[in-house]
Design a protein around this motif. Structure first.
Motif, PDB file in Angstrom:
ATOM      1  N   ALA A  43       0.830  -1.207   0.000  1.00 24.75           N
ATOM      2  CA  ALA A  43       0.000   0.000   0.000  1.00 24.75           C
ATOM      3  C   ALA A  43       0.866   1.259   0.000  1.00 24.75           C
ATOM      4  O   ALA A  43       0.593   2.212  -0.735  1.00 24.75           O
ATOM      5  CB  ALA A  43      -0.936  -0.004   1.206  1.00 24.75           C
ATOM      6  N   VAL A  44       1.927   1.249   0.789  1.00 23.30           N
ATOM      7  CA  VAL A  44       2.823   2.410   0.847  1.00 23.30           C
ATOM      8  C   VAL A  44       3.548   2.580  -0.489  1.00 23.30           C
ATOM      9  O   VAL A  44       3.594   3.682  -1.054  1.00 23.30           O
ATOM     10  CB  VAL A  44       3.825   2.267   2.018  1.00 23.30           C
ATOM     11  N   LEU A  45       4.115   1.492  -1.017  1.00 22.80           N
ATOM     12  CA  LEU A  45       4.829   1.574  -2.293  1.00 22.80           C
ATOM     13  C   LEU A  45       3.894   1.945  -3.442  1.00 22.80           C
ATOM     14  O   LEU A  45       4.270   2.725  -4.324  1.00 22.80           O
ATOM     15  CB  LEU A  45       5.533   0.255  -2.595  1.00 22.80           C
ATOM     16  N   GLY A  46       2.678   1.396  -3.430  1.00 22.84           N
ATOM     17  CA  GLY A  46       1.706   1.730  -4.471  1.00 22.84           C
ATOM     18  C   GLY A  46       1.324   3.193  -4.451  1.00 22.84           C
ATOM     19  O   GLY A  46       1.165   3.831  -5.501  1.00 22.84           O
ATOM     20  N   THR A  47       1.199   3.760  -3.258  1.00 27.71           N
ATOM     21  CA  THR A  47       0.890   5.184  -3.136  1.00 27.71           C
ATOM     22  C   THR A  47       2.053   6.035  -3.635  1.00 27.71           C
ATOM     23  O   THR A  47       1.839   7.033  -4.335  1.00 27.71           O
ATOM     24  CB  THR A  47       0.561   5.528  -1.671  1.00 27.71           C
ATOM     25  N   ILE A  48       3.268   5.640  -3.305  1.00 31.02           N
ATOM     26  CA  ILE A  48       4.447   6.381  -3.770  1.00 31.02           C
ATOM     27  C   ILE A  48       4.533   6.346  -5.291  1.00 31.02           C
ATOM     28  O   ILE A  48       4.777   7.377  -5.936  1.00 31.02           O
ATOM     29  CB  ILE A  48       5.730   5.817  -3.117  1.00 31.02           C
ATOM     30  N   ILE A  49       4.313   5.174  -5.889  1.00 31.82           N
ATOM     31  CA  ILE A  49       4.355   5.062  -7.351  1.00 31.82           C
ATOM     32  C   ILE A  49       3.246   5.894  -7.977  1.00 31.82           C
ATOM     33  O   ILE A  49       3.463   6.607  -8.955  1.00 31.82           O
ATOM     34  CB  ILE A  49       4.255   3.584  -7.773  1.00 31.82           C
ATOM     35  N   ALA A  50       2.052   5.833  -7.408  1.00 34.49           N
ATOM     36  CA  ALA A  50       0.926   6.608  -7.950  1.00 34.49           C
ATOM     37  C   ALA A  50       1.191   8.100  -7.866  1.00 34.49           C
ATOM     38  O   ALA A  50       0.841   8.855  -8.779  1.00 34.49           O
ATOM     39  CB  ALA A  50      -0.363   6.250  -7.214  1.00 34.49           C
ATOM     40  N   GLN A  51       1.824   8.554  -6.788  1.00 34.88           N
ATOM     41  CA  GLN A  51       2.151   9.969  -6.666  1.00 34.88           C
ATOM     42  C   GLN A  51       3.197  10.378  -7.696  1.00 34.88           C
ATOM     43  O   GLN A  51       3.113  11.460  -8.276  1.00 34.88           O
ATOM     44  CB  GLN A  51       2.663  10.277  -5.255  1.00 34.88           C
ATOM     45  N   GLY A  54       1.521  10.568 -10.988  1.00 33.60           N
ATOM     46  CA  GLY A  54       0.599  11.698 -11.022  1.00 33.60           C
ATOM     47  C   GLY A  54      -0.867  11.310 -11.001  1.00 33.60           C
ATOM     48  O   GLY A  54      -1.717  12.080 -11.430  1.00 33.60           O
ATOM     49  N   VAL A  55      -1.176  10.125 -10.487  1.00 35.25           N
ATOM     50  CA  VAL A  55      -2.578   9.685 -10.462  1.00 35.25           C
ATOM     51  C   VAL A  55      -3.112   9.517  -9.041  1.00 35.25           C
ATOM     52  O   VAL A  55      -4.195   8.986  -8.856  1.00 35.25           O
ATOM     53  CB  VAL A  55      -2.750   8.351 -11.234  1.00 35.25           C
ATOM     54  N   ALA A  56      -2.386   9.980  -8.035  1.00 33.89           N
ATOM     55  CA  ALA A  56      -2.807   9.759  -6.649  1.00 33.89           C
ATOM     56  C   ALA A  56      -3.802  10.800  -6.158  1.00 33.89           C
ATOM     57  O   ALA A  56      -4.463  10.583  -5.154  1.00 33.89           O
ATOM     58  CB  ALA A  56      -1.595   9.730  -5.728  1.00 33.89           C
ATOM     59  N   THR A  57      -3.939  11.906  -6.850  1.00 35.04           N
ATOM     60  CA  THR A  57      -4.835  12.956  -6.381  1.00 35.04           C
ATOM     61  C   THR A  57      -5.973  13.157  -7.368  1.00 35.04           C
ATOM     62  O   THR A  57      -5.953  14.059  -8.199  1.00 35.04           O
ATOM     63  CB  THR A  57      -4.068  14.277  -6.198  1.00 35.04           C
ATOM     64  N   THR A  58      -6.940  12.281  -7.285  1.00 36.52           N
ATOM     65  CA  THR A  58      -8.126  12.379  -8.134  1.00 36.52           C
ATOM     66  C   THR A  58      -9.351  12.466  -7.247  1.00 36.52           C
ATOM     67  O   THR A  58      -9.297  12.172  -6.056  1.00 36.52           O
ATOM     68  CB  THR A  58      -8.251  11.152  -9.068  1.00 36.52           C
ATOM     69  N   ASP A  59     -10.471  12.858  -7.831  1.00 31.99           N
ATOM     70  CA  ASP A  59     -11.724  12.884  -7.078  1.00 31.99           C
ATOM     71  C   ASP A  59     -12.264  11.463  -6.955  1.00 31.99           C
ATOM     72  O   ASP A  59     -12.203  10.679  -7.889  1.00 31.99           O
ATOM     73  CB  ASP A  59     -12.747  13.761  -7.799  1.00 31.99           C
ATOM     74  N   GLY A  60     -12.798  11.151  -5.791  1.00 31.07           N
ATOM     75  CA  GLY A  60     -13.380   9.826  -5.582  1.00 31.07           C
ATOM     76  C   GLY A  60     -12.321   8.786  -5.261  1.00 31.07           C
ATOM     77  O   GLY A  60     -11.269   9.075  -4.702  1.00 31.07           O
ATOM     78  N   ILE A  61     -12.600   7.549  -5.661  1.00 32.21           N
ATOM     79  CA  ILE A  61     -11.696   6.431  -5.392  1.00 32.21           C
ATOM     80  C   ILE A  61     -10.577   6.440  -6.424  1.00 32.21           C
ATOM     81  O   ILE A  61     -10.821   6.569  -7.620  1.00 32.21           O
ATOM     82  CB  ILE A  61     -12.460   5.093  -5.440  1.00 32.21           C
ATOM     83  N   ASP A  62      -9.366   6.296  -5.963  1.00 34.26           N
ATOM     84  CA  ASP A  62      -8.210   6.264  -6.854  1.00 34.26           C
ATOM     85  C   ASP A  62      -7.998   4.831  -7.346  1.00 34.26           C
ATOM     86  O   ASP A  62      -7.236   4.061  -6.759  1.00 34.26           O
ATOM     87  CB  ASP A  62      -6.960   6.775  -6.134  1.00 34.26           C
ATOM     88  N   TRP A  63      -8.678   4.462  -8.411  1.00 30.23           N
ATOM     89  CA  TRP A  63      -8.646   3.100  -8.917  1.00 30.23           C
ATOM     90  C   TRP A  63      -7.263   2.709  -9.421  1.00 30.23           C
ATOM     91  O   TRP A  63      -6.839   1.562  -9.229  1.00 30.23           O
ATOM     92  CB  TRP A  63      -9.686   2.893 -10.010  1.00 30.23           C
ATOM     93  N   ILE A  64      -6.562   3.639 -10.049  1.00 29.14           N
ATOM     94  CA  ILE A  64      -5.225   3.324 -10.562  1.00 29.14           C
ATOM     95  C   ILE A  64      -4.258   3.098  -9.402  1.00 29.14           C
ATOM     96  O   ILE A  64      -3.450   2.166  -9.426  1.00 29.14           O
ATOM     97  CB  ILE A  64      -4.737   4.440 -11.505  1.00 29.14           C
ATOM     98  N   VAL A  70      -2.614  -3.357  -5.244  1.00 28.12           N
ATOM     99  CA  VAL A  70      -2.983  -4.773  -5.303  1.00 28.12           C
ATOM    100  C   VAL A  70      -1.964  -5.550  -6.136  1.00 28.12           C
ATOM    101  O   VAL A  70      -1.583  -6.675  -5.786  1.00 28.12           O
ATOM    102  CB  VAL A  70      -4.418  -4.942  -5.852  1.00 28.12           C
ATOM    103  N   GLY A  71      -1.504  -4.961  -7.225  1.00 25.14           N
ATOM    104  CA  GLY A  71      -0.484  -5.621  -8.043  1.00 25.14           C
ATOM    105  C   GLY A  71       0.802  -5.852  -7.263  1.00 25.14           C
ATOM    106  O   GLY A  71       1.388  -6.937  -7.318  1.00 25.14           O
ATOM    107  N   LEU A  72       1.230  -4.842  -6.534  1.00 25.79           N
ATOM    108  CA  LEU A  72       2.428  -4.997  -5.705  1.00 25.79           C
ATOM    109  C   LEU A  72       2.211  -6.012  -4.588  1.00 25.79           C
ATOM    110  O   LEU A  72       3.124  -6.769  -4.242  1.00 25.79           O
ATOM    111  CB  LEU A  72       2.841  -3.646  -5.122  1.00 25.79           C
ATOM    112  N   ALA A  73       1.004  -6.047  -4.025  1.00 25.71           N
ATOM    113  CA  ALA A  73       0.699  -7.032  -2.983  1.00 25.71           C
ATOM    114  C   ALA A  73       0.743  -8.447  -3.554  1.00 25.71           C
ATOM    115  O   ALA A  73       1.252  -9.364  -2.906  1.00 25.71           O
ATOM    116  CB  ALA A  73      -0.661  -6.754  -2.354  1.00 25.71           C
ATOM    117  N   ALA A  74       0.215  -8.632  -4.763  1.00 26.11           N
ATOM    118  CA  ALA A  74       0.248  -9.949  -5.392  1.00 26.11           C
ATOM    119  C   ALA A  74       1.690 -10.398  -5.629  1.00 26.11           C
ATOM    120  O   ALA A  74       2.051 -11.546  -5.359  1.00 26.11           O
ATOM    121  CB  ALA A  74      -0.533  -9.934  -6.705  1.00 26.11           C
ATOM    122  N   VAL A  75       2.521  -9.485  -6.113  1.00 24.78           N
ATOM    123  CA  VAL A  75       3.934  -9.811  -6.321  1.00 24.78           C
ATOM    124  C   VAL A  75       4.606 -10.120  -4.985  1.00 24.78           C
ATOM    125  O   VAL A  75       5.346 -11.106  -4.871  1.00 24.78           O
ATOM    126  CB  VAL A  75       4.652  -8.651  -7.050  1.00 24.78           C
ATOM    127  N   GLY A  76       4.326  -9.307  -3.975  1.00 23.53           N
ATOM    128  CA  GLY A  76       4.914  -9.534  -2.656  1.00 23.53           C
ATOM    129  C   GLY A  76       4.480 -10.851  -2.038  1.00 23.53           C
ATOM    130  O   GLY A  76       5.306 -11.591  -1.483  1.00 23.53           O
TER     131      GLY A  76
END
Length: 90
Positions: A43-51, A54-64, A70-76
């Protein structure tokens, strides 16, 4: 970080870790605490990558951002399960 922030990180980590396990086929020989730990890191790494993308600050749920997490969690989970399997746990 406040106690509320830690609790939220654990809950999000558990959800992301569980979703990461659901994405993987078959059975993974790791426990729930290890799954939550992998989920928190993902979750932390996914947020860092999304930031950085440039997709971490959107309105509503940040699906990307969620997809990154989830992709990083699956790999982990796959890496940790592979390491656990090599130790001889059956």
């Amino acid at each position: 970080m406040t106690a509320t922030g830690i609790l939220v990180a654990i809950i999000i980590g558990a959800i992301v870790g569980a979703l990461g396990r659901l994405v993987l086929p078959g059975r993974q020989p790791i426990g729930i605490l290890l799954t939550v730990g992998v989920g928190i890191v993902a979750a932390v790494l996914g947020t860092i990558i999304a930031q950085n993308v440039g997709v971490a600050t959107t309105d509503g749920i940040d699906w990307i951002e969620l997809a990154f997490q989830v992709g990083l969690a699956a790999v982990g989970v796959a890496i940790v399960a592979g390491l656990q399997g090599r130790r001889g746990i059956r």
